[in-house]
Motif scaffolding. Sequence first.
Motif, PDB file in Angstrom:
ATOM      1  N   GLU A   1       5.682   0.031 -39.839  1.00  0.00           N
ATOM      2  CA  GLU A   1       6.628   0.995 -40.404  1.00  0.00           C
ATOM      3  C   GLU A   1       5.947   1.838 -41.481  1.00  0.00           C
ATOM      4  OE1 GLU A   1      11.314   0.791 -41.364  1.00  0.00           O
ATOM      5  OE2 GLU A   1      10.114  -0.698 -42.446  1.00  0.00           O
ATOM      6  N   ALA A   2       5.145   1.200 -42.341  1.00  0.00           N
ATOM      7  CA  ALA A   2       4.449   1.937 -43.395  1.00  0.00           C
ATOM      8  C   ALA A   2       3.421   2.897 -42.809  1.00  0.00           C
ATOM      9  CB  ALA A   2       3.784   0.964 -44.357  1.00  0.00           C
ATOM     10  N   ASP A   3       2.781   2.514 -41.713  1.00  0.00           N
ATOM     11  CA  ASP A   3       1.820   3.416 -41.060  1.00  0.00           C
ATOM     12  C   ASP A   3       2.485   4.727 -40.656  1.00  0.00           C
ATOM     13  OD1 ASP A   3      -0.465   1.915 -41.247  1.00  0.00           O
ATOM     14  OD2 ASP A   3      -0.420   1.183 -39.182  1.00  0.00           O
ATOM     15  N   LEU A   4       3.626   4.632 -39.965  1.00  0.00           N
ATOM     16  CA  LEU A   4       4.266   5.843 -39.451  1.00  0.00           C
ATOM     17  C   LEU A   4       4.935   6.653 -40.565  1.00  0.00           C
ATOM     18  CD1 LEU A   4       5.723   4.631 -36.037  1.00  0.00           C
ATOM     19  CD2 LEU A   4       3.478   5.598 -36.581  1.00  0.00           C
ATOM     20  N   MET A   5       5.531   5.958 -41.536  1.00  0.00           N
ATOM     21  CA  MET A   5       6.086   6.676 -42.693  1.00  0.00           C
ATOM     22  C   MET A   5       4.970   7.371 -43.472  1.00  0.00           C
ATOM     23  SD  MET A   5       8.952   4.044 -44.244  1.00  0.00           S
ATOM     24  CE  MET A   5       9.171   5.071 -45.710  1.00  0.00           C
ATOM     25  N   GLY A   6       3.873   6.651 -43.686  1.00  0.00           N
ATOM     26  CA  GLY A   6       2.758   7.226 -44.427  1.00  0.00           C
ATOM     27  C   GLY A   6       2.142   8.413 -43.713  1.00  0.00           C
ATOM     28  N   LEU A   7       2.090   8.353 -42.387  1.00  0.00           N
ATOM     29  CA  LEU A   7       1.566   9.466 -41.599  1.00  0.00           C
ATOM     30  C   LEU A   7       2.404  10.720 -41.821  1.00  0.00           C
ATOM     31  CD1 LEU A   7      -0.462  10.381 -39.364  1.00  0.00           C
ATOM     32  CD2 LEU A   7       1.270   9.693 -37.697  1.00  0.00           C
ATOM     33  N   GLU A   8       3.716  10.580 -41.794  1.00  0.00           N
ATOM     34  CA  GLU A   8       4.589  11.732 -41.999  1.00  0.00           C
ATOM     35  C   GLU A   8       4.491  12.256 -43.431  1.00  0.00           C
ATOM     36  OE1 GLU A   8       8.571  10.947 -40.705  1.00  0.00           O
ATOM     37  OE2 GLU A   8       7.980  10.662 -38.603  1.00  0.00           O
ATOM     38  N   ILE A   9       4.357  11.346 -44.396  1.00  0.00           N
ATOM     39  CA  ILE A   9       4.240  11.764 -45.790  1.00  0.00           C
ATOM     40  C   ILE A   9       2.955  12.553 -46.014  1.00  0.00           C
ATOM     41  CG2 ILE A   9       3.892  10.914 -48.147  1.00  0.00           C
ATOM     42  CD1 ILE A   9       5.795   8.577 -47.410  1.00  0.00           C
ATOM     43  N   MET A  10       1.821  12.049 -45.489  1.00  0.00           N
ATOM     44  CA  MET A  10       0.555  12.761 -45.711  1.00  0.00           C
ATOM     45  C   MET A  10       0.571  14.129 -45.034  1.00  0.00           C
ATOM     46  SD  MET A  10      -2.266  10.895 -43.190  1.00  0.00           S
ATOM     47  CE  MET A  10      -3.527  12.147 -43.484  1.00  0.00           C
ATOM     48  N   ALA A  11       1.212  14.214 -43.865  1.00  0.00           N
ATOM     49  CA  ALA A  11       1.303  15.505 -43.175  1.00  0.00           C
ATOM     50  C   ALA A  11       2.173  16.474 -43.960  1.00  0.00           C
ATOM     51  CB  ALA A  11       1.862  15.299 -41.770  1.00  0.00           C
ATOM     52  N   GLU A  12       3.281  15.970 -44.488  1.00  0.00           N
ATOM     53  CA  GLU A  12       4.176  16.792 -45.318  1.00  0.00           C
ATOM     54  C   GLU A  12       3.430  17.335 -46.534  1.00  0.00           C
ATOM     55  OE1 GLU A  12       8.070  18.237 -46.592  1.00  0.00           O
ATOM     56  OE2 GLU A  12       7.774  16.985 -44.826  1.00  0.00           O
ATOM     57  N   ALA A  13       2.484  16.552 -47.043  1.00  0.00           N
ATOM     58  CA  ALA A  13       1.709  16.964 -48.222  1.00  0.00           C
ATOM     59  C   ALA A  13       0.650  18.004 -47.888  1.00  0.00           C
ATOM     60  CB  ALA A  13       1.048  15.740 -48.851  1.00  0.00           C
ATOM     61  N   GLY A  14       0.383  18.239 -46.595  1.00  0.00           N
ATOM     62  CA  GLY A  14      -0.605  19.229 -46.199  1.00  0.00           C
ATOM     63  C   GLY A  14      -1.945  18.654 -45.804  1.00  0.00           C
ATOM     64  N   PHE A  15      -2.051  17.332 -45.762  1.00  0.00           N
ATOM     65  CA  PHE A  15      -3.297  16.707 -45.328  1.00  0.00           C
ATOM     66  C   PHE A  15      -3.340  16.665 -43.798  1.00  0.00           C
ATOM     67  CE2 PHE A  15      -2.590  14.884 -49.581  1.00  0.00           C
ATOM     68  CZ  PHE A  15      -3.816  15.181 -50.174  1.00  0.00           C
ATOM     69  N   ASP A  16      -4.539  16.517 -43.263  1.00  0.00           N
ATOM     70  CA  ASP A  16      -4.752  16.508 -41.816  1.00  0.00           C
ATOM     71  C   ASP A  16      -4.347  15.144 -41.244  1.00  0.00           C
ATOM     72  OD1 ASP A  16      -5.598  16.665 -39.208  1.00  0.00           O
ATOM     73  OD2 ASP A  16      -7.679  17.158 -39.679  1.00  0.00           O
ATOM     74  N   ALA A  17      -3.230  15.104 -40.519  1.00  0.00           N
ATOM     75  CA  ALA A  17      -2.715  13.839 -39.998  1.00  0.00           C
ATOM     76  C   ALA A  17      -3.697  13.161 -39.049  1.00  0.00           C
ATOM     77  CB  ALA A  17      -1.376  14.077 -39.294  1.00  0.00           C
ATOM     78  N   ARG A  18      -4.528  13.945 -38.365  1.00  0.00           N
ATOM     79  CA  ARG A  18      -5.492  13.362 -37.431  1.00  0.00           C
ATOM     80  C   ARG A  18      -6.494  12.453 -38.131  1.00  0.00           C
ATOM     81  NH1 ARG A  18      -7.414  18.996 -35.022  1.00  0.00           N
ATOM     82  NH2 ARG A  18      -7.410  19.317 -37.280  1.00  0.00           N
ATOM     83  N   GLN A  19      -6.683  12.692 -39.435  1.00  0.00           N
ATOM     84  CA  GLN A  19      -7.648  11.894 -40.183  1.00  0.00           C
ATOM     85  C   GLN A  19      -7.178  10.455 -40.394  1.00  0.00           C
ATOM     86  OE1 GLN A  19     -10.861  12.709 -41.421  1.00  0.00           O
ATOM     87  NE2 GLN A  19     -10.536  14.272 -39.856  1.00  0.00           N
TER      88      GLN A  19
END
Length: 261
Positions: free
Chosen positions: A190-208
């Motif tokens: 759950e933290a993986d997928l939530m964290g992925l959306e949060i980092m993308a929302e922040a403008g970081f490259d989700a692929r990383q």
Amino acid sequence: MRLVLLLSALLALAGCEKTPTGRTQLALVPDALMARLGADTFGEMRERQPVTQDASLNRQVQCVARAVVAAARRHYPGVAMPQDWEVVVFDDPSPNAFALPGGRIGVNAGLLGVAESPSQLAAVIGHEVAHVLADHGNERLTQQLGIKAVLLVVGLFSEGEVGQASLLQALGIGARLGIALPFSRTHEEEADLMGLEIMAEAGFDARQSVSLWRNMAKAGGEQSPEFLSTHPAHDSRIEALQGHLETARRLGRDAAPPACG
């Protein structure tokens, strides 16, 4: 009999609580107590472990953490979260990070040898912030304390008996095989997928995020079989993240990458 009915009612009400992803959870320890435990534990860790004096490293971690926390507020506006966050970089060579209730984030200097870009660092910090937002520490502590947590809620159990060792154990230290094992993996996923959306929302490259866990796999060498670990196996984790990348990338389509390089 009255106590049994009261406990049953509390359990029924608690069972209606949801994490930000909509998963039903049981988290009975009062938030104020969780925050105090987090603050006390973090304070003790700062006394025992040296803090890095590398100014450049501190700037990068603080920059990424600020961007991730701000994005978490935007992405989950209805979720209660700490107003202020304390972020500390420990002078520890192991590639690790953690978050404690109340808004405390610890990052080991060794993590920057594995997280090779600000986006990869954001994947880790986003994951840790997600643990706090989803109240995973409370949920794990409730499970470990069992009926004691319920008695604590109704004032029949001393808060002093819920110590820092219990909190650290609830956050993943000393996990054993049994019912707690898949429960803990559920938190990690759950933290993986939530964290992925949060980092993308922040403008970081989700692929990383995928690159990060490939780096982790290389750094970690042979990993224990998934059924013996509280964390998902690297391949499982990468597969789940890849399946969620398109959703995350849509979230960050209009976001400007933070200048944390």
